[in-house]
Each structure stands twice: as structure tokens, then as C-alpha cells.
Scaffold this active site. Structure first.
Site, PDB file in Angstrom:
ATOM      1  N   SER A   1      59.612  60.030  30.655  1.00  0.00           N
ATOM      2  CA  SER A   1      60.965  60.600  30.584  1.00  0.00           C
ATOM      3  C   SER A   1      62.042  59.637  31.073  1.00  0.00           C
ATOM      4  O   SER A   1      63.031  60.047  31.674  1.00  0.00           O
ATOM      5  CB  SER A   1      61.043  61.939  31.351  1.00  0.00           C
ATOM      6  OG  SER A   1      60.202  62.883  30.743  1.00  0.00           O
TER       7      SER A   1
ATOM      8  N   GLY B   1      57.117  63.024  28.406  1.00  0.00           N
ATOM      9  CA  GLY B   1      57.610  64.008  27.438  1.00  0.00           C
ATOM     10  C   GLY B   1      58.063  65.315  28.067  1.00  0.00           C
ATOM     11  O   GLY B   1      58.260  66.306  27.357  1.00  0.00           O
TER      12      GLY B   1
ATOM     13  N   GLU C   1      52.502  55.351  34.250  1.00  0.00           N
ATOM     14  CA  GLU C   1      53.039  56.512  33.550  1.00  0.00           C
ATOM     15  C   GLU C   1      52.445  57.790  34.137  1.00  0.00           C
ATOM     16  O   GLU C   1      51.370  58.228  33.713  1.00  0.00           O
ATOM     17  CB  GLU C   1      52.669  56.439  32.064  1.00  0.00           C
ATOM     18  CG  GLU C   1      53.242  55.252  31.334  1.00  0.00           C
ATOM     19  CD  GLU C   1      53.491  55.584  29.870  1.00  0.00           C
ATOM     20  OE1 GLU C   1      54.633  55.430  29.442  1.00  0.00           O
ATOM     21  OE2 GLU C   1      52.561  56.024  29.183  1.00  0.00           O
TER      22      GLU C   1
ATOM     23  N   ASN D   1      57.532  53.299  22.589  1.00  0.00           N
ATOM     24  CA  ASN D   1      56.329  53.883  22.013  1.00  0.00           C
ATOM     25  C   ASN D   1      56.747  55.028  21.088  1.00  0.00           C
ATOM     26  O   ASN D   1      57.102  56.102  21.549  1.00  0.00           O
ATOM     27  CB  ASN D   1      55.432  54.403  23.156  1.00  0.00           C
ATOM     28  CG  ASN D   1      54.218  55.154  22.641  1.00  0.00           C
ATOM     29  OD1 ASN D   1      53.899  55.104  21.455  1.00  0.00           O
ATOM     30  ND2 ASN D   1      53.528  55.856  23.541  1.00  0.00           N
TER      31      ASN D   1
ATOM     32  N   GLU E   1      47.778  60.018  26.409  1.00  0.00           N
ATOM     33  CA  GLU E   1      47.491  60.860  25.242  1.00  0.00           C
ATOM     34  C   GLU E   1      46.185  60.437  24.574  1.00  0.00           C
ATOM     35  O   GLU E   1      45.451  61.261  24.041  1.00  0.00           O
ATOM     36  CB  GLU E   1      48.670  60.799  24.256  1.00  0.00           C
ATOM     37  CG  GLU E   1      49.865  61.568  24.800  1.00  0.00           C
ATOM     38  CD  GLU E   1      51.210  61.072  24.310  1.00  0.00           C
ATOM     39  OE1 GLU E   1      51.270  60.295  23.337  1.00  0.00           O
ATOM     40  OE2 GLU E   1      52.227  61.464  24.933  1.00  0.00           O
TER      41      GLU E   1
ATOM     42  N   LYS F   1      54.966  56.695  19.157  1.00  0.00           N
ATOM     43  CA  LYS F   1      53.872  57.674  18.988  1.00  0.00           C
ATOM     44  C   LYS F   1      53.705  58.002  17.496  1.00  0.00           C
ATOM     45  O   LYS F   1      53.977  57.154  16.653  1.00  0.00           O
ATOM     46  CB  LYS F   1      54.130  58.927  19.821  1.00  0.00           C
ATOM     47  CG  LYS F   1      54.507  58.605  21.261  1.00  0.00           C
ATOM     48  CD  LYS F   1      54.426  59.791  22.149  1.00  0.00           C
ATOM     49  CE  LYS F   1      55.015  59.430  23.501  1.00  0.00           C
ATOM     50  NZ  LYS F   1      54.689  60.389  24.530  1.00  0.00           N
TER      51      LYS F   1
ATOM     52  N   HIS G   1      46.786  54.822  26.951  1.00  0.00           N
ATOM     53  CA  HIS G   1      47.853  55.818  27.117  1.00  0.00           C
ATOM     54  C   HIS G   1      47.212  57.167  27.451  1.00  0.00           C
ATOM     55  O   HIS G   1      46.138  57.496  26.953  1.00  0.00           O
ATOM     56  CB  HIS G   1      48.678  55.902  25.830  1.00  0.00           C
ATOM     57  CG  HIS G   1      49.935  56.688  25.990  1.00  0.00           C
ATOM     58  ND1 HIS G   1      49.945  58.061  26.004  1.00  0.00           N
ATOM     59  CD2 HIS G   1      51.219  56.296  26.179  1.00  0.00           C
ATOM     60  CE1 HIS G   1      51.189  58.486  26.175  1.00  0.00           C
ATOM     61  NE2 HIS G   1      51.988  57.431  26.293  1.00  0.00           N
TER      62      HIS G   1
HETATM   63  C1  PEP Z   1      55.127  57.571  26.715  1.00  0.00           C
HETATM   64  O1  PEP Z   1      54.526  58.378  26.034  1.00  0.00           O
HETATM   65  O2  PEP Z   1      54.684  56.421  26.875  1.00  0.00           O
HETATM   66  C2  PEP Z   1      56.374  58.006  27.328  1.00  0.00           C
HETATM   67  C3  PEP Z   1      56.831  57.326  28.332  1.00  0.00           C
HETATM   68  O3  PEP Z   1      56.968  59.120  26.787  1.00  0.00           O
HETATM   69  P1  PEP Z   1      58.381  59.755  27.197  1.00  0.00           P
HETATM   70  O4  PEP Z   1      59.335  58.656  27.443  1.00  0.00           O
HETATM   71  O5  PEP Z   1      58.756  60.588  26.007  1.00  0.00           O
HETATM   72  O6  PEP Z   1      58.147  60.576  28.430  1.00  0.00           O
END
Ligand code: PEP
Length: 252
Positions: A215, A175, A169, A9, A99, A11, A97
Site C-alpha cells: 500500500s 492491497g 512486504e 508490480n 501471493e 500483477k 511474492h
Molecule cells: C505488491 O503486491 O507487491 C504490493 C506492494 O501491492 P500494493 O502496493 O497494491 O499493496
């Protein structure tokens, strides 16, 4: 057997040139060393989807969008429909997601509608669920995830649900550099599979890929993916570097 999937992703990152460079690097690496038994998905920002689908014609990658409209077509300025995505050969789309839930008010009801739009055009929704830190600390994480799954997905029938990929998630891991432990991931993934089993039966539950996101990187992917109910990852930050992204995909 359910699919192993590693999806990146991106983003809201990369310019046109940077996106082109990243796709080129991914192409170079996997042309020399193909990835076995794992579906590699890149989810760039919408303006670069076609760049990615062009690369997907040359090497074994799949392309996903990061969002889709809950409407089918018409006077919805700024929206992108599932039909449009299908017309440029997009195969996956992230839905719900955290976000989008946080910054754009996306609800479980929106998720349910977006999933329907995508399935109508044979695009695989990657449906995100997960609790925030407060919810985990209060011990409500299972309830929150159940709610996301029940309201976002349980209107689907037995055939439709099998076309969906779920991504667990935990918001506190996204992040932040603080991934869920291998045990925390397995615990929630097996809970999600149990929900699927109770609603759709064992055969269906066993056929659905459940990805971990938050992460996940080249250092921790191996441990996370070793779990029986973890079928891959949804990768944010670490998908922006070709070598690390591919290393993650090779971590099974
Ligand atoms: C995400 O936003 O789907 C995600 C997993 O981000 P990150 O790997 O940066 O934590």
C-alpha cells in the site's frame, strides 16, 4: 552506494492495449521529466514483457518479470525460464511474492532455486519477504522474515548476494490500503540489514537495496523512503497509473 529502486508490480492486470497505453504514458512523462538517481522498473504480466523491453530501448526504464521457473528448461508446461527472460532483455524478476506463496504454494526452497536460475542469467531477483497479520500480532514478524531470508537467500555467496534486491512486504499491508508506518518499515529494514551484516559483513550488507512494499502510494512514499534503510519501493496498485507511479519514484 546502493541503488534506489522503484518497481511496479502490475500483477495480473491489463490487456495488451491497456498495457501498451500505460507504457506509453510512462514514456511520455519521463521523456519530459527524467527521473534522477532512481531506477524505475516495470513488471508487467509475461505476455507484455516485450512491449516493455521495447519501451526500455527508448527511455530510461527497466523491465522485470513477476515470476520465473525453478527449472532451467524442458518438459515443464506453462513455465518460463530465466534464459527465456534474459533472451528478451528482462533485467529483474520478482521472486517469492506473498501471493505466489499463498496461491501457488511457493516455498523458501523454491525461492532459493529461482534466485539461482536468475543469477545464472544475470537477472536481478527482487526477493520478497514479510509476515502476515497473525504473525505480526503474535510478535513473530522478525522470525518469519529471518526464515524467508535465511532459507531463500543464505545459500548465496558474498558475490551472489550483492546481485539481489530484497523487498520487505508485510502481507497485511498488501492491497489493503493500510501501509506499514515509517517506523515499522525502518525497524524491519534495519533488522534485515543486520541479518545480512551478520552473515556477509558490513560492506556487503550496506550494498544491498531493500525495498518496502505494501500500500505504498504517492501520499506515503516520501515518509517511507526517508528512512535510512529503505531504498525504494515495490508498488502494486499504485503502479497501474502512470502519473502516480512516477510521482512515487520522485519521492526521495
Ligand atoms: C505488491 O503486491 O507487491 C504490493 C506492494 O501491492 P500494493 O502496493 O497494491 O499493496
Amino acid at each position: 552506494m546502493r541503488k534506489k529502486i522503484v518497481a511496479g508490480n502490475w500483477k495480473m492486470n491489463k490487456t495488451f492495449t491497456e498495457a501498451d497505453d500505460l507504457l506509453f504514458e510512462i514514456k511520455e512523462i519521463i521523456s519530459e521529466n527524467p527521473i534522477n538517481g532512481v531506477e524505475l522498473v516495470v513488471c508487467p504480466p509475461a505476455p507484455f514483457l516485450e512491449l516493455a523491453t521495447d519501451v526500455a530501448e527508448e527511455v530510461d526504464i527497466h523491465v522485470g518479470a513477476q515470476n520465473v521457473s525453478s527449472f532451467s528448461k524442458g518438459a515443464y508446461t506453462g513455465e518460463i525460464s530465466a534464459e527465456m527472460l534474459e533472451s528478451i532483455e528482462v533485467e529483474y524478476c520478482i521472486v517469492g511474492h506473498s501471493e505466489r506463496r499463498k496461491f501457488f504454494g511457493e516455498t523458501n526452497a523454491d525461492v532459493a532455486k529461482k534466485v539461482e536460475q536468475l543469477l545464472e542469467f544475470s537477472i536481478t531477483p527482487i526477493v520478497c519477504c514479510g509476515e502476515n497479520l497473525e504473525e505480526r500480532e503474535a510478535g513473530n514478524h522478525f522470525d518469519v522474515v529471518r526464515n524467508h531470508i535465511e532459507e531463500g537467500l543464505f545459500h548465496l555467496n558474498e558475490i551472489e548476494i550483492q546481485q539481489v534486491v530484497i523487498a520487505y512486504e508485510p502481507v497485511w499491508a498488501i492491497g489493503t490500503g493500510k501501509n506499514a508506518t515509517s517506523e515499522q518499515a525502518q525497524e524491519m529494514h534495519s533488522y534485515i540489514r543486520k541479518l545480512l551484516l551478520e552473515k556477509y559483513g558490513n560492506e556487503v550488507a550496506e550494498s544491498i537495496s531493500i525495498l518496502y512494499g505494501g500500500s505504498c502510494n504517492a501520499k506515503n512514499a516520501f515518509q517511507l523512503f526517508a528512512n535510512i534503510d529503505v531504498d525504494g519501493g515495490l508498488i502494486g496498485g499504485a503502479s497501474l497509473k502512470a502519473a502516480e507511479f512516477i510521482e512515487i519514484a520522485n519521492s526521495f
